[in-house]
Design a protein around this motif. Structure first.
Motif, short mmCIF file in Angstrom:
data_model
loop_
_atom_site.label_atom_id
_atom_site.label_comp_id
_atom_site.label_asym_id
_atom_site.label_seq_id
_atom_site.Cartn_x
_atom_site.Cartn_y
_atom_site.Cartn_z
N GLU A 293 0.64 -11.11 -14.27
CA GLU A 293 1.32 -10.43 -13.68
C GLU A 293 -0.03 -9.08 -14.32
O GLU A 293 -0.40 -9.02 -15.13
N ALA A 294 -0.13 -8.92 -13.04
CA ALA A 294 -0.21 -6.84 -12.87
C ALA A 294 0.08 -5.57 -13.14
O ALA A 294 -0.63 -5.09 -13.62
N GLY A 295 1.03 -6.05 -13.10
CA GLY A 295 1.81 -4.53 -13.54
C GLY A 295 2.38 -4.71 -14.54
O GLY A 295 2.02 -5.08 -15.64
N VAL A 296 3.71 -3.21 -15.26
CA VAL A 296 3.57 -3.04 -17.00
C VAL A 296 4.99 -2.53 -16.37
O VAL A 296 5.20 -2.38 -15.25
N PHE B 225 2.87 -0.80 -10.91
CA PHE B 225 1.59 -2.13 -10.67
C PHE B 225 0.69 -0.54 -9.26
O PHE B 225 1.45 0.15 -8.76
N VAL B 226 -0.31 -1.73 -9.20
CA VAL B 226 -1.23 -0.77 -8.59
C VAL B 226 -1.14 -0.93 -6.84
O VAL B 226 -1.61 -2.43 -6.60
N LEU B 227 -0.51 -0.80 -5.83
CA LEU B 227 -0.66 -0.91 -4.51
C LEU B 227 -2.13 -0.84 -3.89
O LEU B 227 -2.56 0.89 -3.91
N VAL C 256 2.69 3.02 -8.37
CA VAL C 256 4.23 3.03 -7.61
C VAL C 256 4.98 2.30 -9.14
O VAL C 256 4.65 1.19 -9.77
N CYS C 257 6.09 2.82 -9.08
CA CYS C 257 7.35 2.01 -10.39
C CYS C 257 8.60 1.76 -9.27
O CYS C 257 8.82 2.19 -8.35
N GLY D 169 3.80 -4.95 0.15
CA GLY D 169 2.62 -5.92 0.04
C GLY D 169 3.01 -6.89 -1.34
O GLY D 169 1.75 -7.79 -1.72
N GLY D 170 3.41 -6.92 -1.24
CA GLY D 170 4.34 -8.61 -1.64
C GLY D 170 3.85 -8.32 -3.75
O GLY D 170 4.27 -7.25 -4.08
N ARG D 171 3.91 -9.25 -4.11
CA ARG D 171 3.92 -8.85 -5.76
C ARG D 171 2.82 -8.56 -6.21
O ARG D 171 1.66 -8.50 -5.85
N PRO D 172 2.80 -7.20 -7.21
CA PRO D 172 2.26 -6.99 -8.06
C PRO D 172 0.97 -7.66 -8.15
O PRO D 172 1.06 -9.20 -8.66
#
Length: 154
Positions: A91-94, A108-110, A117-118, A151-154
């Motif tokens: 997982e790249a997001g928090v 996560f970062v787009l 973006v959140c 962009g799909g899943r982070p």
């Protein structure tokens, strides 16, 4: 004995200043092969992210690449915010959490937009928006449309 009381008050206030000055929290992305760090302003909830990047020319030591706050990652209503990383190694997001209200969102970062973006803040038990996908399905609620993810899943 009276001069001691003002001195104690001043000492107590000076001792409290460093705690009040800690307005940021930093959390690494849980993805084990990603060198990304997230930062949150603990009062406003604004989230940004930085990571190491190779320098393509010059053969230097590299550079810090930062992603500013994009959609949903900017300042929120003043509160007490923090970041929590999942234990999911890919997982790249928090999670951005609001400790006062119990609300959460995923940040996560787009990369294509060069921004963090959140998702909209939500709390367990709260009614999801009409166009929110039903967990475990790819469809929204009956009679509503689902906006495709960016962009799909982070």
């Amino acid at each position: 004995m009276r001069p001691i009381l003002p001195t104690l008050i001043v000492c107590g206030l000076l001792h409290a200043l460093p705690a009040a000055a800690t307005s940021y929290e930093f959390v690494p992305a849980p993805q084990t092969d990603l060198n990304r760090m997230y930062r949150i302003d603990k009062v406003t909830g604004e989230v940004i992210s930085c990571q190491y990047g190779l320098q393509e020319s010059g053969g230097g030591i590299g550079q810090t690449v930062c992603f500013g706050a994009g959609e949903g990652a900017g300042p929120q209503a003043p509160s007490e915010y923090g970041l929590v990383a999942s234990r999911h190694g890919r997982e790249a997001g928090v999670f951005r959490v609001n400790y006062r209200t119990g609300e959460m969102s995923i940040c996560f970062v787009l990369v294509k937009n060069q921004q963090v973006v959140c998702t909209q803040q939500s709390r367990p038990g709260a009614e999801p928006p009409d166009n929110a996908p039903i967990p475990g399905t790819s469809a929204g609620r009956p009679g509503t449309s689902v906006t495709p993810s960016q962009g799909g899943r982070p």
